[in-house]
Design a protein around this motif. Structure first.
Motif, PDB file in Angstrom:
ATOM      1  N   THR A  58      59.042  60.802   7.419  1.00 55.74           N
ATOM      2  CA  THR A  58      57.963  61.792   7.432  1.00 55.74           C
ATOM      3  C   THR A  58      58.026  62.671   8.686  1.00 55.74           C
ATOM      4  O   THR A  58      57.708  63.858   8.628  1.00 55.74           O
ATOM      5  CB  THR A  58      56.579  61.106   7.348  1.00 55.74           C
ATOM      6  OG1 THR A  58      56.438  60.194   8.449  1.00 55.74           O
ATOM      7  CG2 THR A  58      56.411  60.327   6.062  1.00 55.74           C
ATOM      8  N   THR A  59      58.455  62.103   9.808  1.00 54.67           N
ATOM      9  CA  THR A  59      58.591  62.900  11.037  1.00 54.67           C
ATOM     10  C   THR A  59      59.638  63.992  10.824  1.00 54.67           C
ATOM     11  O   THR A  59      59.385  65.171  11.083  1.00 54.67           O
ATOM     12  CB  THR A  59      59.036  62.007  12.224  1.00 54.67           C
ATOM     13  OG1 THR A  59      58.195  60.860  12.276  1.00 54.67           O
ATOM     14  CG2 THR A  59      58.996  62.764  13.534  1.00 54.67           C
TER      15      THR A  59
ATOM     16  N   ARG B 223      57.865  50.204   3.058  1.00 57.12           N
ATOM     17  CA  ARG B 223      57.918  51.537   2.441  1.00 57.12           C
ATOM     18  C   ARG B 223      59.172  51.723   1.599  1.00 57.12           C
ATOM     19  O   ARG B 223      59.151  52.389   0.582  1.00 57.12           O
ATOM     20  CB  ARG B 223      57.860  52.576   3.566  1.00 57.12           C
ATOM     21  CG  ARG B 223      57.522  53.949   3.088  1.00 57.12           C
ATOM     22  CD  ARG B 223      57.195  54.833   4.263  1.00 57.12           C
ATOM     23  NE  ARG B 223      58.344  55.588   4.698  1.00 57.12           N
ATOM     24  CZ  ARG B 223      58.371  56.322   5.821  1.00 57.12           C
ATOM     25  NH1 ARG B 223      57.326  56.362   6.605  1.00 57.12           N
ATOM     26  NH2 ARG B 223      59.449  57.002   6.148  1.00 57.12           N
TER      27      ARG B 223
ATOM     28  N   GLU C 201      63.358  50.311  13.352  1.00 54.09           N
ATOM     29  CA  GLU C 201      64.337  50.674  12.335  1.00 54.09           C
ATOM     30  C   GLU C 201      64.781  52.110  12.594  1.00 54.09           C
ATOM     31  O   GLU C 201      63.974  52.970  12.916  1.00 54.09           O
ATOM     32  CB  GLU C 201      63.704  50.574  10.944  1.00 54.09           C
ATOM     33  CG  GLU C 201      64.661  50.783   9.785  1.00 54.09           C
ATOM     34  CD  GLU C 201      64.882  52.242   9.442  1.00 54.09           C
ATOM     35  OE1 GLU C 201      65.808  52.540   8.681  1.00 54.09           O
ATOM     36  OE2 GLU C 201      64.145  53.114   9.960  1.00 54.09           O
TER      37      GLU C 201
ATOM     38  N   LYS D 284      54.050  53.634  17.489  1.00 54.72           N
ATOM     39  CA  LYS D 284      55.506  53.462  17.471  1.00 54.72           C
ATOM     40  C   LYS D 284      56.089  53.099  18.836  1.00 54.72           C
ATOM     41  O   LYS D 284      57.311  52.985  18.956  1.00 54.72           O
ATOM     42  CB  LYS D 284      56.186  54.741  16.977  1.00 54.72           C
ATOM     43  CG  LYS D 284      56.217  54.903  15.462  1.00 54.72           C
ATOM     44  CD  LYS D 284      57.175  56.017  15.079  1.00 54.72           C
ATOM     45  CE  LYS D 284      57.167  56.265  13.583  1.00 54.72           C
ATOM     46  NZ  LYS D 284      58.080  57.361  13.225  1.00 54.72           N
TER      47      LYS D 284
HETATM   48  O1  G3H Z   1      64.035  55.515  10.510  1.00 60.00           O
HETATM   49  C1  G3H Z   1      62.900  55.758  10.785  1.00 60.00           C
HETATM   50  C2  G3H Z   1      62.039  56.367   9.855  1.00 60.00           C
HETATM   51  O2  G3H Z   1      62.715  57.344   9.171  1.00 60.00           O
HETATM   52  C3  G3H Z   1      60.799  56.908  10.495  1.00 60.00           C
HETATM   53  O3  G3H Z   1      59.990  57.357   9.479  1.00 60.00           O
HETATM   54  O4  G3H Z   1      59.056  59.417  10.435  1.00 60.00           O
HETATM   55  O5  G3H Z   1      58.129  58.403   8.382  1.00 60.00           O
HETATM   56  O6  G3H Z   1      57.787  57.297  10.585  1.00 60.00           O
HETATM   57  P1  G3H Z   1      58.666  58.155   9.739  1.00 60.00           P
END
Ligand code: G3H
Length: 258
Positions: free
Chosen positions: A67-68, A167, A186, A227
């Motif tokens: 999502t970032t 997720r 991760e 995070k």
């Molecule tokens: O690998 C890490 C994720 O892609 C981070 O996901 O940006 O949705 O927290 P996010």
């Protein structure tokens, strides 16, 4: 007062870069957990960084999903020049994300916003090992894998281990294993414990962490107080050329704990 704040932020950036022993940290004001506009600020910081460091000639930019990354992609602006051309590729084959935040979508949006090109890597999720092994022999897939292998820029985010496992609909066994191994972070489909040791790899094609070690320009984009532990864990073993783009909430929480 604005000047004081700027100096304060520069100090935080310097301390954080020193803490991780990495090239550079860029810190946006606020906390992206509670202020979504901070994610757009990450996009601006990434835009300025890319405009500064992208070499002339043909760049191959491997990107991950999340999502970032999806929001950051939307904030990018033209980066093509007469001398500089950018090709965006997804860094890894599908690792179980919703379509809008998959690496394929992120790389397509980044290419559209920056005026560059992109190539997709179509590897479905639920395949038998046998089909998978056959599929990755396909010339169209091989071609993209070769491009990924030549990437000179990588852009990725960092997530919380169990959150990402959930997720991405990993199995109950995998979840139990991650808990048992105390996975905290991760990134790229790799899971890390608090010390930054790899405790599990999602078996997918594409960029490996050892490839990333040799990539000259690496950008990790992740923030939010929630995070902080994940960022800390991943950044402990991150390639030293990595630039970390984060926010004040994550940065302060990391520095306070050390
Ligand atoms: O690998 C890490 C994720 O892609 C981070 O996901 O940006 O949705 O927290 P996010």
């Amino acid at each position: 007062e604005v000047m004081d704040q700027m100096l304060g932020m520069q100090q935080i950036e310097k301390e954080l870069a020193e803490h991780f022993g990495i090239a550079k940290c860029l810190v946006a004001a606020g906390d992206c957990d509670v202020q979504p506009k901070v994610l757009n600020e990450f996009g601006e910081l990434l835009q300025n960084s890319l405009a500064t460091v992208l070499p002339e000639g043909q760049n191959i930019i491997a990107v991950m999903g999340g999502t970032t990354m999806a929001v950051v992609a939307e904030s990018l602006e033209p980066l093509e020049t007469a001398q500089r051309h950018n090709l965006f590729v997804p860094a890894r084959g599908g690792i179980g994300e919703a379509v809008t935040v998959q690496a394929n979508s992120v790389s397509a949006v980044m290419a559209a916003k920056t005026g560059g090109q992109h190539r997709a890597l179509y590897v479905p999720e639920q395949l038998s090992d046998e089909t998978y092994r056959t599929l990755i022999q396909e010339p169209m897939i091989q071609e993209v894998l070769e491009l990924i292998g030549k990437a000179n820029v990588v852009i990725h985010s960092i997530g919380r281990a169990l959150h990402m496992a959930g997720r991405r609909k990993m199995s109950a066994e995998e979840l139990a294993m991650l808990k048992q191994k105390k996975a905290v972070a991760e990134s790229f489909g790799y899971f890390f414990d608090q010390e930054g040791n790899i405790v599990y790899k999602v078996p997918r094609i594409g960029l490996t962490l050892s490839n990333v070690q040799k990539v000259p320009h690496v950008f990790a984009v992740a923030g939010g107080k929630s995070k902080a532990k994940a960022i800390e864990a991943y950044m402990k073993s991150a390639p030293k050329q990595t630039w970390l783009i984060t926010d004040e909430a994550a940065a302060n929480s990391i520095l306070a704990a050390n």
